[in-house]
Design a protein around this motif. Structure first.
Motif, PDB file in Angstrom:
ATOM      1  N   ASN A 191       5.372  64.557  64.340  1.00 56.31           N
ATOM      2  CA  ASN A 191       5.367  63.852  65.614  1.00 56.31           C
ATOM      3  C   ASN A 191       4.699  62.594  65.469  1.00 56.31           C
ATOM      4  N   ARG A 192       5.311  61.626  65.953  1.00 56.30           N
ATOM      5  CA  ARG A 192       4.733  60.192  66.184  1.00 56.30           C
ATOM      6  C   ARG A 192       4.305  59.821  67.583  1.00 56.30           C
ATOM      7  N   LEU A 193       2.915  59.700  67.452  1.00 48.35           N
ATOM      8  CA  LEU A 193       2.307  59.324  68.899  1.00 48.35           C
ATOM      9  C   LEU A 193       2.103  57.592  69.104  1.00 48.35           C
ATOM     10  N   THR A 194       2.529  57.452  70.206  1.00 48.72           N
ATOM     11  CA  THR A 194       2.415  56.101  70.620  1.00 48.72           C
ATOM     12  C   THR A 194       1.149  56.046  71.411  1.00 48.72           C
ATOM     13  N   GLU A 229      -4.963  56.163  74.494  1.00 48.77           N
ATOM     14  CA  GLU A 229      -4.279  57.363  75.313  1.00 48.77           C
ATOM     15  C   GLU A 229      -3.060  57.408  74.945  1.00 48.77           C
ATOM     16  N   VAL A 230      -2.648  58.783  74.745  1.00 48.40           N
ATOM     17  CA  VAL A 230      -1.270  59.106  74.200  1.00 48.40           C
ATOM     18  C   VAL A 230      -0.233  58.559  75.280  1.00 48.40           C
ATOM     19  N   ALA A 231       0.281  57.612  75.037  1.00 50.03           N
ATOM     20  CA  ALA A 231       1.330  57.146  76.055  1.00 50.03           C
ATOM     21  C   ALA A 231       2.853  57.840  75.806  1.00 50.03           C
ATOM     22  N   ALA A 232       2.990  58.232  74.610  1.00 49.02           N
ATOM     23  CA  ALA A 232       4.321  58.750  74.153  1.00 49.02           C
ATOM     24  C   ALA A 232       4.063  59.619  72.925  1.00 49.02           C
ATOM     25  N   ILE A 233       5.077  60.684  72.799  1.00 49.99           N
ATOM     26  CA  ILE A 233       5.223  61.552  71.704  1.00 49.99           C
ATOM     27  C   ILE A 233       6.604  61.600  71.059  1.00 49.99           C
ATOM     28  N   GLU A 234       7.012  61.336  69.870  1.00 46.24           N
ATOM     29  CA  GLU A 234       8.178  61.478  69.483  1.00 46.24           C
ATOM     30  C   GLU A 234       8.516  62.656  68.605  1.00 46.24           C
ATOM     31  N   ARG A 235       9.429  63.254  68.475  1.00 50.10           N
ATOM     32  CA  ARG A 235       9.565  64.192  67.321  1.00 50.10           C
ATOM     33  C   ARG A 235      10.374  63.531  66.425  1.00 50.10           C
ATOM     34  N   ILE A 236      10.152  63.492  65.100  1.00 51.88           N
ATOM     35  CA  ILE A 236      10.689  62.859  64.103  1.00 51.88           C
ATOM     36  C   ILE A 236      11.542  63.910  63.601  1.00 51.88           C
ATOM     37  N   ALA A 237      13.067  63.592  63.631  1.00 50.85           N
ATOM     38  CA  ALA A 237      13.964  64.636  63.125  1.00 50.85           C
ATOM     39  C   ALA A 237      13.805  64.887  61.509  1.00 50.85           C
TER      40      ALA A 237
END
Length: 274
Positions: free
Chosen positions: A20-23, A135-143
């Protein structure tokens, strides 16, 4: 779910969203200690504990065990901060956003993410001298990539390998161009496989071979700075190619290469050579 399968030894594995990549959005403070990995590790354990106390306790205190060796199979990257300045032992953050990669190997760890434990969460990282709040603004699941016998990686946090000398209790922190580095990296992957799957690797599996793609850059990380337990670990940032058993490469990719992964060492991303 097409992204989940039951492997032969009974563990559910998420195939395509282990990483997971957290912005992160800066909301308070501007300064971090340069050696923030131990504090960041503590922060992540705190978040997991609030999302799933039983799992967090298991991850922190037990992990996967094999012959008294414990592997958490959990790792995270350095903060990726677009603009910053180093002032002494402090890191001055000059941008209002940052990114962080957090990765686990087993499904049980991923459930905390799936349930949204990091969504809109604040992460406070720092020491007595200076702290910062994101603050965690977005969570991207990396394929997850297709794992092959030969793959190229770039470190997102230093890879740490040490050679231990039991009789003298001396340890040597190895550089990637040391011949023992690749050997110990391979043995570490085999130990992780034994701990996670509870069985011996196939005897026909090849030895994992390492080829450097860049000049390694040393980075010394101080854990528990300013305490009697202060320890300095020299890891390395570099790009590299591994040739070996795909399942072992997957273990390293998802759970971290080398040692001290749960302290923020050995996180990588896949790269493609042009």
């Amino acid at each position: 779910d097409q992204n989940v399968e039951l492997d032969p030894v009974g563990y559910y594995i998420i195939k395509k969203c282990n990483i997971n990549r957290l912005t992160l959005k800066l909301v308070a403070g501007t300064t971090l200690p340069c050696n923030y990995m131990y504090e960041l590790s503590s922060c992540l354990y705190k978040v997991l504990n609030e999302g799933n106390p039983v799992f967090a306790d298991w991850l922190h205190n037990k992990g996967f065990c094999k012959e008294r060796k414990v592997f958490k199979l959990f790792t995270f990257s350095n903060f990726h901060i677009p603009r910053f300045k180093i002032i002494g032992d402090r890191l001055l953050v000059l941008s209002d956003t940052a990114r962080l990669v957090v990765s686990f190997y087993p499904l049980e760890a991923i459930e905390a993410f799936v349930m949204g434990v990091f969504k809109d969460r604040q992460l406070e990282v720092g020491d007595r001298k200076s702290k910062i709040v994101f603050e965690v603004a977005a969570i991207e699941r990396i394929a997850e990539p297709v794992f092959e016998t030969k793959m190229c990686f770039k470190t997102l946090s230093p890879v740490f390998i040490e050679e231990q000398f039991p009789i003298t209790t001396r340890t040597l922190h190895l550089a990637p161009n040391d011949p023992k580095f690749a050997e110990l990296l391979h043995l570490n992957l085999l130990e992780k496989y034994r701990a996670f799957y509870g069985q011996e690797p196939d005897a026909s599996w090849p030895v994992t071979r390492l080829r450097l793609l860049s000049v390694p850059k040393a980075k010394t990380i101080t854990l528990k700075a300013g305490t009697p337990q202060e320890t300095r670990m020299k890891g390395y940032l570099f790009q590299f190619e591994l040739d070996g058993q795909p399942e072992l490469l997957r273990l390293g990719y998802d759970g971290g290469f080398g040692r001290l992964n749960s302290q923020g060492f050995g996180c990588v991303e896949v790269i493609v050579l042009s």
